[in-house]
Design an enzyme around this catalytic site. Structure first.
Site, PDB file in Angstrom:
ATOM      1  CE1 TYR A  34      41.026  -1.668  61.129  1.00  0.00           C
ATOM      2  CE2 TYR A  34      41.976  -3.799  61.347  1.00  0.00           C
ATOM      3  CZ  TYR A  34      41.893  -2.595  60.688  1.00  0.00           C
ATOM      4  OH  TYR A  34      42.136  -2.507  59.509  1.00  0.00           O
ATOM      5  CG  ASP A  35      41.080  -8.007  64.751  1.00  0.00           C
ATOM      6  OD1 ASP A  35      41.281  -7.430  64.004  1.00  0.00           O
ATOM      7  OD2 ASP A  35      41.628  -8.716  65.645  1.00  0.00           O
ATOM      8  CB  SER A  80      68.359  14.423  43.387  1.00  0.00           C
ATOM      9  OG  SER A  80      69.040  13.982  44.348  1.00  0.00           O
ATOM     10  CG  LEU A  81      66.406  17.861  47.725  1.00  0.00           C
ATOM     11  CD1 LEU A  81      66.226  17.338  49.363  1.00  0.00           C
ATOM     12  CD2 LEU A  81      65.722  19.013  47.459  1.00  0.00           C
ATOM     13  CD  GLU A 112      58.810  19.216  53.681  1.00  0.00           C
ATOM     14  OE1 GLU A 112      59.296  18.269  53.327  1.00  0.00           O
ATOM     15  OE2 GLU A 112      58.171  20.350  52.844  1.00  0.00           O
ATOM     16  CE  LYS A 114      68.266  14.336  51.694  1.00  0.00           C
ATOM     17  NZ  LYS A 114      68.492  12.960  51.595  1.00  0.00           N
ATOM     18  CG  ASP A 116      69.156   7.705  55.270  1.00  0.00           C
ATOM     19  OD1 ASP A 116      68.938   7.716  53.989  1.00  0.00           O
ATOM     20  OD2 ASP A 116      70.209   7.400  55.726  1.00  0.00           O
ATOM     21  NE  ARG A 135      64.990  10.808  42.489  1.00  0.00           N
ATOM     22  CZ  ARG A 135      66.168  10.439  41.891  1.00  0.00           C
ATOM     23  NH1 ARG A 135      66.895   9.621  42.194  1.00  0.00           N
ATOM     24  NH2 ARG A 135      66.610  11.757  41.254  1.00  0.00           N
ATOM     25  CE1 TYR A 231      59.727  13.072  50.744  1.00  0.00           C
ATOM     26  CE2 TYR A 231      59.581  14.839  49.041  1.00  0.00           C
ATOM     27  CZ  TYR A 231      60.125  13.514  49.601  1.00  0.00           C
ATOM     28  OH  TYR A 231      61.000  12.573  48.678  1.00  0.00           O
ATOM     29  CE  LYS A 296      60.944  19.738  50.553  1.00  0.00           C
ATOM     30  NZ  LYS A 296      60.005  18.771  50.398  1.00  0.00           N
ATOM     31  CE  LYS A 320      73.468  14.305  53.300  1.00  0.00           C
ATOM     32  NZ  LYS A 320      72.758  13.421  52.692  1.00  0.00           N
ATOM     33  CB  CYS A 414      95.583 -13.822  77.525  1.00  0.00           C
ATOM     34  SG  CYS A 414      95.858 -12.349  77.942  1.00  0.00           S
ATOM     35  CB  CYS A 417      99.718 -13.217  80.088  1.00  0.00           C
ATOM     36  SG  CYS A 417      97.974 -13.993  80.327  1.00  0.00           S
ATOM     37  CB  CYS A 432      92.987 -12.955  80.294  1.00  0.00           C
ATOM     38  SG  CYS A 432      94.672 -13.331  81.268  1.00  0.00           S
ATOM     39  CB  CYS A 437      97.284 -11.231  82.683  1.00  0.00           C
ATOM     40  SG  CYS A 437      97.135 -10.338  81.037  1.00  0.00           S
TER      41      CYS A 437
HETATM   42  S1  IVH Z   1      62.323  17.088  48.349  1.00  0.00           S
HETATM   43  C1  IVH Z   1      61.896  18.720  44.671  1.00  0.00           C
HETATM   44  N1  IVH Z   1      61.674  16.409  50.865  1.00  0.00           N
HETATM   45  O1  IVH Z   1      66.021  13.082  49.660  1.00  0.00           O
HETATM   46  C2  IVH Z   1      61.951  17.728  45.422  1.00  0.00           C
HETATM   47  N2  IVH Z   1      63.264  15.046  49.820  1.00  0.00           N
HETATM   48  O2  IVH Z   1      68.471  13.914  48.319  1.00  0.00           O
HETATM   49  C3  IVH Z   1      63.142  17.130  45.948  1.00  0.00           C
HETATM   50  N3  IVH Z   1      63.973  13.027  51.065  1.00  0.00           N
HETATM   51  O3  IVH Z   1      65.475  11.364  46.889  1.00  0.00           O
HETATM   52  C4  IVH Z   1      62.950  16.165  47.221  1.00  0.00           C
HETATM   53  N4  IVH Z   1      62.728  13.561  52.985  1.00  0.00           N
HETATM   54  O4  IVH Z   1      64.121  10.750  48.732  1.00  0.00           O
HETATM   55  C5  IVH Z   1      62.468  16.046  49.716  1.00  0.00           C
HETATM   56  N5  IVH Z   1      61.038  16.118  53.089  1.00  0.00           N
HETATM   57  C6  IVH Z   1      61.693  15.654  52.111  1.00  0.00           C
HETATM   58  C7  IVH Z   1      62.556  14.488  52.007  1.00  0.00           C
HETATM   59  C8  IVH Z   1      63.316  14.243  50.872  1.00  0.00           C
HETATM   60  C9  IVH Z   1      63.735  12.738  52.378  1.00  0.00           C
HETATM   61  C10 IVH Z   1      64.906  12.474  50.103  1.00  0.00           C
HETATM   62  C11 IVH Z   1      64.204  11.919  48.719  1.00  0.00           C
HETATM   63  C12 IVH Z   1      65.076  12.269  47.979  1.00  0.00           C
HETATM   64  C13 IVH Z   1      66.392  12.793  48.491  1.00  0.00           C
HETATM   65  C14 IVH Z   1      67.237  14.001  47.985  1.00  0.00           C
END
Ligand code: IVH
Length: 695
Positions: A34-35, A80-81, A112, A114, A116, A135, A231, A296, A320, A414, A417, A432, A437
Site C-alpha cells: 500500500y505504501d 431526530s427520533l 438498525e 442506533k 452513540d 447536524r 444510513y 424504521k 432505547k 485507616c 482503626c 491497613c 483493625c
Molecule cells: S435515523 C429520519 N438511524 O440517533 C432519520 N439515526 O436520536 C432520523 N442515530 O440524531 C435518524 N444511528 O445521530 C437513525 N441507524 C440510525 C442511527 C441514528 C444513530 C442517531 C442520529 C440521530 C439520533 C436520533
C-alpha cells in the site's frame, strides 16, 4: 504508460485498497505494498502539482488550521427520533400511525443499531466528496469538511471502484447521513497510549468522537481512530435513488459507503421488537457503543407521508436500551477497608437510576485513579453500570464545575482503626496492615481457622462473628484461651441468634438438642488438635500480605520456627528464591509490628509453636529447573496435589508470576495471575499439558 493514466490508475487503486481496509475491514494487500503505491502517487503529484485532484488519497490529512467553522444550511431538515423505552411504547407508536394511514397495516420494518456517536452529513457532487457538516440545530450545521476528509472510511469518490464490477449510477448531487464514532477497542487503545505518555485520558468514545470532529485542527482529527456508518439519503438531484430503507442500505453499500451489517428487515413489528431485544442482551458484542436500535418503516414514501411531530419523523423510532451511563453529583468520597486490609475509595452519589436500578454507591477503583482523573467531592461525575460489573465512576464533567468542589486527599490513617496506612512497592493499593483493625479482625480469624491454614473444624463465620461481638477474641491467639464457660456462652448466643432469624415452629427435637449441647466440646477438641498443625500452616494462618501456600512452605523449610523468621531481615529474606523486595518487605513489616509480636507471644505461651519439619531432599526429574505458578481450579488435581506432582518431578512452584516463571498452569476461573503471565508472555499449560511435560 502515460504518466497521467498511471496517476488515475494509482488514485483508483489506493482509494480501493483504502476502502478494503477501512470500510470492509478486509485488506488484500500488505501495508508495505500500500505504501509503495501511495509513494508512487505522491511522486507523480510532486512532479505535476497541477494534477492533484480532490479525490486523491493525499488530500485526506488536512493541514490547515481553521479559525472557525463556516455555517452550512442543510438541503433538508436533519431530523431526530422519538424514543420508545420498551415493547409497549413501540406498539403504541404503531397503533398511532396505523390510524393515520392504512398502508401502515402492511408495512415492513427495518431494524438498525442506533450508534452513540456524532451525526454527520456528507455532500457528493458528481461523485466527489464536496462537503461535510455536523447536524447543528437540524437546519444549519457546521462545515467540518477538512476534519471529515481525514476519516478513511469516508469515500472521497463514489462509487468506489470495487472488485465486483457492478455499475451503480450516482446522482449528480447526493447528500447522505451517517454516524461518526470511535470503535470501543480503538478507544481503549487510544486511552492506553495516552496513559503511557502521561497524557489525560478520555471519558468515553462518544465525547471523544464528537470532540475530535468539532475542533479546528484536522491533524488532530486525523490522529483519532474515527470511522462511520451511513444510513440515510438526505437529498438527491439528477439521478434515481431507492425508495425503501432496506434498498437504501444496499445501495449505499454498493456505492462504497460503510453500512451496518446488523440491519434486518421484518414483516411485522413484533419480530422487529424481538430482534431489538436480542441486541439489548448482546450489545456488548457490538464493536461500538449503541444506545438502542432504530425501527424504521421500510417504505420511505409512506414514512415521508406520515410526516413528523416537531423534529421527530413518525415513520421511525428509537428503541432505547436501558441507559448505562449517567451523570450525577458526587456528594463525598468514602473509604472502605477490604478483606485483605486494602483501602478502597468509593463514591457516595446523589442517588440516580441507571438501567432500572437506583445507584448511590460506585467504585472509584483506587486512589491513583482519583488523582489521575482529578475527581473532586462535589463534582458532577459520569457513572457507568453495565452488565454484572459493579457501578463505577468514569470521571468528572469538568465543564460543570462551580469552583466549590473539594480536591481529594487520600487518608493517611485507616478509617476503621486509626493506624497509619502502608503502601508496598509496585502496587497501587494502600493497606491497613494492623491485624487488630476491627474491619479486618473477622476476616483474619476466618482465614486463620480455615481449611488451608489451622483447619479448626466447626468455627464457621457465624461463630467467629459471635466471638468478636462478645469480646472473647481480639486476635487469633485468643482462640486458644477459650474455655468451656466461654463456649457455653457462645452456644447460647448462637441459638438465640438463629431463633431470632427464624423462630422454630416446633420445639427442637431431642436429637438436635443433644447435638447442640455437644458443640462446645467438639470445638474445644478441634482447637486443641490444631496446635499440632505444621509450621507452614501457621505461617499461612497469620495472613501476611503476599505470603500464600507456596511461600509459607518455603519459609517453613528455611526457618526453624517463628522466632527465627521474625528475626530475618529484608536482605536475608531476599536470598530465598521467589522472594522479591515487595514480598520481603511485607514479611519484615508484619513481624515488626508490636501488635503482631504480641500475638506471637500469646501463641507461643499457648503452645502453638510448631517447629520446622525435616528438610526434604528435592528429587530430580523432568521438571527440574522449571518454575510453575498455578491459578484457577484444575479438573482433577487440588492445589496440594499439583504442588506435590510438580515437586515430585523436580519442579518448583511459586505463588507469584515473574519473569522467572517457566509456565502458568491454568484452570477454570483463573485470577489476575493469568493476566500478568499473559503480559509477560509466559506460556500457559492446562492439567493435561502439565502431565505431558513429565512423560
Ligand atoms: S435515523 C429520519 N438511524 O440517533 C432519520 N439515526 O436520536 C432520523 N442515530 O440524531 C435518524 N444511528 O445521530 C437513525 N441507524 C440510525 C442511527 C441514528 C444513530 C442517531 C442520529 C440521530 C439520533 C436520533
Amino acid at each position: 504508460m502515460n504518466p497521467s493514466h498511471r496517476y488515475e490508475e494509482l488514485k483508483a487503486q489506493v482509494n480501493f485498497h483504502n476502502y478494503r481496509y477501512h470500510v470492509l475491514d478486509a485488506p488484500i494487500i500488505s501495508d508495505l505494498e500500500y505504501d509503495r503505491l501511495l509513494n508512487e502517487l505522491k511522486q507523480i503529484e510532486a512532479d505535476h502539482p497541477d494534477w492533484v485532484a480532490p479525490d486523491s488519497p493525499t488530500q485526506r490529512a488536512g493541514s490547515k488550521l481553521a479559525n472557525r467553522f463556516e455555517k452550512i444550511r442543510h438541503p433538508r431538515p436533519i431530523l431526530s427520533l422519538a424514543n420508545a423505552f420498551g415493547a409497549d411504547d413501540a406498539r403504541a407508536w404503531l397503533e398511532r400511525i396505523k390510524k393515520l394511514d392504512d398502508r401502515v397495516e402492511r408495512a415492513q420494518f427495518v431494524v438498525e443499531p442506533k450508534i452513540d456517536g456524532l451525526s454527520v452529513i456528507l455532500h457528493y457532487r458528481d461523485g466527489l466528496f464536496a462537503q461535510g457538516a455536523t447536524r447543528g440545530d437540524g437546519e444549519i450545521g457546521e462545515d467540518i469538511t477538512s476534519n471529515l476528509r481525514t476519516v478513511r472510511a469516508i469515500p472521497l469518490k463514489i462509487p468506489v471502484d470495487s472488485d465486483q464490477k457492478s455499475v451503480v449510477s450516482v446522482p449528480k448531487y447526493l447528500v447522505v447521513r451517517g454516524e461518526a464514532f470511535i470503535p470501543n477497542k480503538d478507544f481503549e487503545e487510544l486511552n492506553r497510549k495516552l496513559e503511557e505518555t502521561g497524557e489525560k485520558t478520555y471519558l468515553n468514545p462518544r465525547n471523544t468522537a464528537a470532540g475530535s470532529l468539532r475542533q479546528l485542527d484536522p491533524q488532530l482529527t486525523a490522529s483519532r481512530p474515527l470511522t462511520l456508518l451511513v444510513y440515510q439519503i438526505v437529498y438527491s438531484e439528477g439521478g434515481e435513488v431507492p425508495t425503501s430503507q432496506w434498498k437504501v442500505l444496499e445501495y449505499l453499500k454498493a456505492l462504497g459507503f460503510p453500512v451496518t451489517d446488523v440491519a434486518k428487515r421484518f414483516d411485522d413489528l413484533d419480530s422487529a421488537i424481538a430482534y431489538t431485544e436480542t441486541w439489548n442482551q448482546g450489545r456488548d458484542s457490538l464493536p461500538y457503543e449503541a444506545d438502542g436500535m432504530v425501527i424504521k418503516i421500510d417504505d420511505l414514501t409512506l414514512a415521508a407521508d406520515l410526516g413528523f411531530v416537531g423534529k421527530d419523523p413518525r415513520g421511525a423510532m428509537a428503541f432505547k436500551f436501558p441507559a448505562r451511563e449517567v451523570t450525577t453529583t458526587l456528594n463525598d468520597i468514602g473509604v472502605a477497608v477490604g478483606r485483605t486490609g486494602v483501602l478502597t475509595p468509593y463514591a457516595m452519589l446523589e442517588p440516580v437510576e441507571i438501567g432500572g436500578v437506583i445507584v448511590e454507591r460506585a467504585t472509584l477503583h483506587n486512589f491513583d485513579f482519583i488523582a489521575e482523573k482529578d475527581i473532586r467531592a462535589g463534582d458532577r461525575v459520569l457513572v457507568k453500570r453495565a452488565g454484572e460489573v459493579i457501578p463505577y465512576v468514569i470521571g468528572p464533567v469538568i465543564d460543570a464545575r462551580s469552583g466549590k468542589e473539594k480536591i481529594y486527599q487520600p487518608p493517611a490513617k485507616c478509617p476503621a482503626c486509626g493506624e497509619t496506612v502502608e503502601h508496598f512497592e509496585g502496587e497501587v493499593a494502600w493497606y491497613c496492615v494492623n491485624a487488630a483493625c476491627p474491619a479486618q479482625l473477622t476476616r483474619n480469624i476466618e482465614h486463620f481457622v480455615s481449611r488451608g491454614a489451622m483447619d479448626i473444624e466447626g468455627l464457621g463465620i457465624e461463630l467467629v462473628k459471635i466471638l468478636i461481638d462478645l469480646g472473647l477474641v481480639k486476635d487469633v491467639a485468643d482462640i486458644y484461651a477459650l474455655n468451656k464457660d466461654d463456649l457455653a456462652k457462645i452456644n447460647e448466643e448462637m441459638t438465640r441468634r438463629r431463633r431470632e432469624k427464624k423462630p422454630p415452629k416446633n420445639p427442637p427435637k431431642t436429637a438436635a438438642k443433644k447435638e447442640e449441647a455437644k458443640r462446645p466440646e467438639k470445638l474445644l477438641t478441634a482447637i486443641a488438635v490444631s496446635k499440632e498443625q505444621p509450621l507452614a500452616r501457621l505461617i499461612i494462618g497469620l495472613g501476611i500480605h503476599n505470603v500464600g501456600e507456596v511461600m509459607a512452605s518455603d519459609l517453613s523449610q528455611k526457618f526453624t520456627d517463628l522466632d527465627e523468621l521474625a528475626k530475618a531481615t529484608v536482605e536475608e529474606l531476599m536470598q530465598i528464591e521467589g522472594i522479591g523486595p515487595g514480598i520481603a518487605e511485607s514479611i519484615a513489616d508484619w513481624f515488626s509490628r508490636p501488635f503482631n509480636r504480641q500475638v506471637l507471644k500469646k501463641l507461643k505461651g499457648a503452645g502453638v509453636w510448631p517447629k520446622s519439619e525435616e528438610k526434604t531432599e528435592k528429587p530430580e526429574g523432568k521438571l527440574t529447573g522449571l518454575t510453575f505458578v498455578v491459578t484457577g481450579t484444575l479438573p482433577t488435581l487440588t492445589r496440594e496435589d499439583v504442588k506435590e506432582f510438580i515437586e515430585k518431578n523436580g519442579g518448583k512452584v511459586t505463588d507469584s508470576v515473574s519473569k522467572k516463571t517457566s509456565y502458568l498452569v491454568l484452570g477454570e476461573n483463573p485470577g489476575s495471575k493469568a493476566d500478568k503471565a499473559r503480559a509477560l508472555g509466559i506460556e500457559f499449560l492446562d492439567e493435561a499439558a502439565l502431565r505431558t511435560l513429565t512423560l
